[in-house]
Write a protein that holds these residues in place. Structure first.
Motif, PDB file in Angstrom:
ATOM      1  N   ASN A 152     -87.926  53.910 -85.629  1.00 48.47           N
ATOM      2  CA  ASN A 152     -88.335  53.884 -84.230  1.00 48.47           C
ATOM      3  C   ASN A 152     -87.251  53.327 -83.310  1.00 48.47           C
ATOM      4  OD1 ASN A 152     -88.541  51.189 -85.105  1.00 48.47           O
ATOM      5  ND2 ASN A 152     -90.107  50.733 -83.583  1.00 48.47           N
ATOM      6  N   CYS A 202     -79.920  64.202 -80.571  1.00 49.90           N
ATOM      7  CA  CYS A 202     -81.073  63.584 -79.923  1.00 49.90           C
ATOM      8  C   CYS A 202     -80.900  63.719 -78.414  1.00 49.90           C
ATOM      9  CB  CYS A 202     -81.185  62.111 -80.318  1.00 49.90           C
ATOM     10  SG  CYS A 202     -82.513  61.210 -79.475  1.00 49.90           S
ATOM     11  N   THR A 223     -91.230  60.499 -81.152  1.00 47.53           N
ATOM     12  CA  THR A 223     -92.296  61.310 -81.726  1.00 47.53           C
ATOM     13  C   THR A 223     -93.139  60.457 -82.666  1.00 47.53           C
ATOM     14  OG1 THR A 223     -92.795  63.317 -82.997  1.00 47.53           O
ATOM     15  CG2 THR A 223     -90.844  62.073 -83.655  1.00 47.53           C
ATOM     16  N   PHE A 244     -92.912  63.337 -87.980  1.00 43.67           N
ATOM     17  CA  PHE A 244     -91.725  64.114 -88.327  1.00 43.67           C
ATOM     18  C   PHE A 244     -91.806  64.484 -89.812  1.00 43.67           C
ATOM     19  CE2 PHE A 244     -90.697  59.723 -89.132  1.00 43.67           C
ATOM     20  CZ  PHE A 244     -89.856  59.722 -90.231  1.00 43.67           C
ATOM     21  N   SER A 253     -91.104  57.384 -84.479  1.00 41.24           N
ATOM     22  CA  SER A 253     -89.709  57.610 -84.828  1.00 41.24           C
ATOM     23  C   SER A 253     -88.972  58.195 -83.626  1.00 41.24           C
ATOM     24  CB  SER A 253     -89.612  58.579 -86.017  1.00 41.24           C
ATOM     25  OG  SER A 253     -88.266  58.904 -86.309  1.00 41.24           O
ATOM     26  N   ASP A 264     -87.075  60.925 -81.856  1.00 45.87           N
ATOM     27  CA  ASP A 264     -87.197  62.375 -82.021  1.00 45.87           C
ATOM     28  C   ASP A 264     -85.807  62.997 -82.019  1.00 45.87           C
ATOM     29  OD1 ASP A 264     -88.181  64.908 -82.229  1.00 45.87           O
ATOM     30  OD2 ASP A 264     -88.882  65.057 -80.162  1.00 45.87           O
ATOM     31  N   HIS A 320     -83.619  72.375 -80.473  1.00 44.87           N
ATOM     32  CA  HIS A 320     -84.282  71.077 -80.299  1.00 44.87           C
ATOM     33  C   HIS A 320     -84.645  70.849 -78.835  1.00 44.87           C
ATOM     34  CE1 HIS A 320     -85.305  66.929 -81.196  1.00 44.87           C
ATOM     35  NE2 HIS A 320     -84.431  66.491 -80.305  1.00 44.87           N
ATOM     36  N   ARG A 365     -88.612  71.447 -76.561  1.00 46.84           N
ATOM     37  CA  ARG A 365     -89.182  70.329 -75.800  1.00 46.84           C
ATOM     38  C   ARG A 365     -89.129  70.580 -74.293  1.00 46.84           C
ATOM     39  NH1 ARG A 365     -87.792  69.639 -80.458  1.00 46.84           N
ATOM     40  NH2 ARG A 365     -88.690  68.065 -81.836  1.00 46.84           N
TER      41      ARG A 365
END
Length: 691
Positions: A244, A297, A307, A310, A330, A332, A441, A445
């Motif tokens: 995290n 990321c 998120t 995962f 975590s 993302d 990715h 989103r």
């Protein structure tokens, strides 16, 4: 008085070490990861940086922070000890049935990752907890003892317990743990009501199974680390990086290894936020390429995307749904098998393929001289002339150019291409794979990646970032100080923190604030205990609150950050307004008249933000002035200028193509880009003509 802090980040190929002094001096080094005994590489890294700093272990009086791949390695290699799963009677096949979701609807030969715990080591008990938390059938102690006997007969060393609806009331699971503690204290027990107290049984079962599988590996490893640090004279208990983006004490981390899976990559994402604030760039792409994988990321508003679920061990082209899901908070990010050790090969259609298989640190790329025969990405960089065989790790690790050339002669023959064209093909393919992963990715989103700056780090990241930037239509690449070991540095600028989640399903209009208060009280108490164990004082701990909500009847939730502790105002009207505003932002509409449902409450317990920085680095000179060397590019051989990073000043404006060397990594900037030095010590490459 000068204080010293230490960070060790164990990756798939290299173990990175960073020593920071309170006066801003930093010392860094890298050593090959020792997979047979990770602590060997850990303490080799410790010895390298403490000797560079000229201090003894007892002088490290600030913190010792550790990020590790030990959990990920255990899951990928599947060399863990025998583990059992204990379920509610009638639900034996939950890990095989999964969610009945097919990640590829039209593939008749679809494959999933095999469950970590097979059917022959799965047991059931007659017990039942209802969805409201009331217990209809308690656990039978004799039945538990019978399971213990069967576990002993099968050599079981760890047990995962996941009972139906235990996220609402874990009493039956706690009773099982109590009986195991009396009858078989040597067997580790992981409870889903502790590890992942959330709705959705398969996600909970998968998460607790992964935790149970890795506890017998991680707990002895971390306990041995603590003991060895004490024996060597270190005064601090180590802190462990979590997925995290926070750090926590080693003892607590050892009981919940499922939270450590993205340990190192999470640190990289957090340090990207650190540099986004320095540059006052709210949105950017964190690009971390090491020896085994590449991670991307998205940072928005100086914060990483987060998120609650995962996957690990994806079996089909890293496709969502093909791996084992984990439901813990975590960072993302997307991670693909594209690193310096990624192996280049020819597929059944005669096409060039790079990764996901990696040569790792043993045997490593052919140029490492450790027996590797395959052509890898690092070999391609060496054959092209981007890397200098005599200056890798400042010359401490000599690369074998002849071995790389021989490997690419073999690959070139298979592709019917000359050696140098085969090497450039590998360079382009691996960059396109990373760019494609980044585009996917961001697009999934709803984020427009075009034009977002790249922060490039990791041992191989600065070599390939400029090409990735071109492919993602970025006009700026930032190469920070300590780029090769930036994830390790990230662990030192990360606060002690833990994220907790509890499901408590109810409609908003029937919300029982007394019940909610009990849930949040238990979470803040757990957060306080975790942070005080890690050395925080109670008055240094702050809490953040969020809630996951949806319209009644929907399957997916929207996470809402609350501005204050909801136990004080108890304002359902304000919570509804926040939900509707966020739902409208994400989906472009809201459903007036529909009931709203609360699914889970989230609490983030955080310590104070550490005040550490690397204002200057002890550089090792690896070359003199500006040189040139021939580099094989797409259009042929070019004489490319080679600069030493330590010699670049604020007055320099360097035009690409150019190679910039430092001890731990190499920066490669393409033609059409200009490089300058930022006041932070970062190098910034901009498209020519861009500000």
């Amino acid at each position: 008085m000068t204080r010293h802090s230490l960070a060790i980040d164990i990756g798939g190929t290299f173990t990175d070490a960073v020593m920071l002094s309170s006066d801003g001096e930093s010392y860094v080094d890298k050593t090959l990861t020792t997979h047979d005994n990770l602590l060997e590489g850990f303490f080799r890294g410790v010895e390298l940086v403490t000797s560079r700093a000229g201090i003894a272990p007892r002088d490290v009086d600030d913190v010792v922070v550790h990020a590790t791949t030990v959990v990920t390695n255990a899951l990928i290699e599947r060399k863990g000890p025998p583990v059992a799963l204990l379920l509610t009677e009638g639900f034996r096949d939950v890990l095989y049935i999964r969610e009945e979701h097919r990640y590829d609807m039209y593939d008749p030969q679809i494959e999933f990752a095999e469950p970590l715990i097979p059917a022959e080591r799965t047991f059931t008990l007659k017990e039942r907890t209802y969805a409201d938390g009331s217990i209809e059938t308690p656990v039978n102690a004799d039945a538990v003892r019978d399971v213990i006997e069967q576990c002993r007969a099968k050599g079981i060393v760890s047990v995962a317990v996941c009972f139906l609806n235990s996220y609402r009331n874990g009493a039956n699971e706690e009773e099982v743990r109590r009986i195991f503690a009396e009858e078989a204290p040597d067997i580790y027990v992981s409870l889903s009501s502790v590890i992942a107290p959330q709705m959705r049984e398969y996600l909970r079962a998968s998460t607790v199974a992964i935790n149970a599988y890795t506890v017998p590996i991680t707990r002895p490893y971390l306990l041995a680390l603590v003991q060895e640090l004490e024996q060597r004279g270190f005064r601090q208990q180590p802190l462990i990086m979590l997925s995290n983006g926070g750090v926590i004490g080693a003892d607590r981390a050892s009981t919940m290894p499922v939270r450590m899976i993205e340990s190192g990559p999470a640190a990289g994402a957090l340090v990207a936020c650190y540099f986004s604030r320095i540059f006052d760039i709210p949105d950017l792409i964190s690009f971390d390429m090491g020896g085994t994988t590449a991670k991307a990321c998205i940072v928005q508003g100086h914060e990483p995307l987060v998120t609650g679920t995962f996957e690990v061990d994806r079996r089909y082209r890293f496709k969502p749904g093909s791996g084992m899901p984990i439901t813990v908070p975590s960072i993302d990010m997307i991670e693909i098998g594209a690193g310096g050790g990624s192996i280049a090969s020819v597929d059944d259609l005669g096409l060039l393929r790079v990764g996901p298989q990696s040569a790792g640190s043993m045997p490593g790329p052919a140029c490492y001289g450790r027996g590797g025969q395959d052509a890898c990405v690092t070999d391609a960089d060496l054959v092209l002339g981007i890397l200098n065989a005599d200056r890798f790790l400042g010359g401490d690790m000599q690369l074998d150019l002849a071995a790389s050339q021989a490997a690419f002669d073999r690959l070139g023959d298979a592709l019917n291409l000359p050696r140098n064209q085969a090497a450039w093909g590998v360079f382009e393919v691996v960059c396109e794979q990373m760019a494609a992963a980044t585009r996917t990715h961001a697009t999934e989103r709803g984020i427009d990646y075009r034009g977002l700056p790249l922060l490039a780090f990791g041992g191989a990241g600065p070599v390939h970032a400029c090409m990735v930037a071109e492919l993602t239509e970025s006009t700026k690449v930032i190469y920070p100080p300590l780029a090769s070991v930036l994830s390790a540095f990230g662990t030192l600028v990360t606060p002690v923190q833990i994220d907790l989640v509890r499901s408590n399903v109810t409609t908003l209009d029937t919300l029982d604030w007394d019940s909610v208060g009990g849930v949040l009280d238990s979470m803040t108490d757990e957060g306080t205990a975790a942070l005080t164990e890690a050395g925080m004082q109670r008055d240094e701990i702050t809490f953040g609150f969020s809630v996951e909500m949806r319209y009644l009847g929907q399957q997916s939730e929207v996470r809402i950050a609350l501005q204050d502790d909801p136990r004080r105002a108890r304002d359902t009207v304000a919570i509804k307004a926040l939900f509707e505003a966020e739902y409208l932002r994400q989906y472009g509409l809201k459903l007036d008249g529909m009931k709203i449902e609360i699914v889970s409450w989230l609490v983030t317990a955080s310590g104070i933000q550490p005040d550490r920085s690397a204002k200057k680095q002890a550089h090792a000179e690896i070359g003199q002035g500006v040189e040139t060397r021939p580099v094989h590019l797409r259009d042929g051989i070019r004489d490319v200028a080679v600069w030493q990073r330590a010699t670049i000043t604020a007055d320099d404006l360097i035009t690409g193509p150019v190679i910039i060397e430092e001890r731990e990594t190499t920066i490669f900037v393409l033609e059409g880009w200009d490089v300058s030095l930022h006041s932070s010590g970062s190098l910034v490459a901009r498209k020519t003509g861009e500000k």
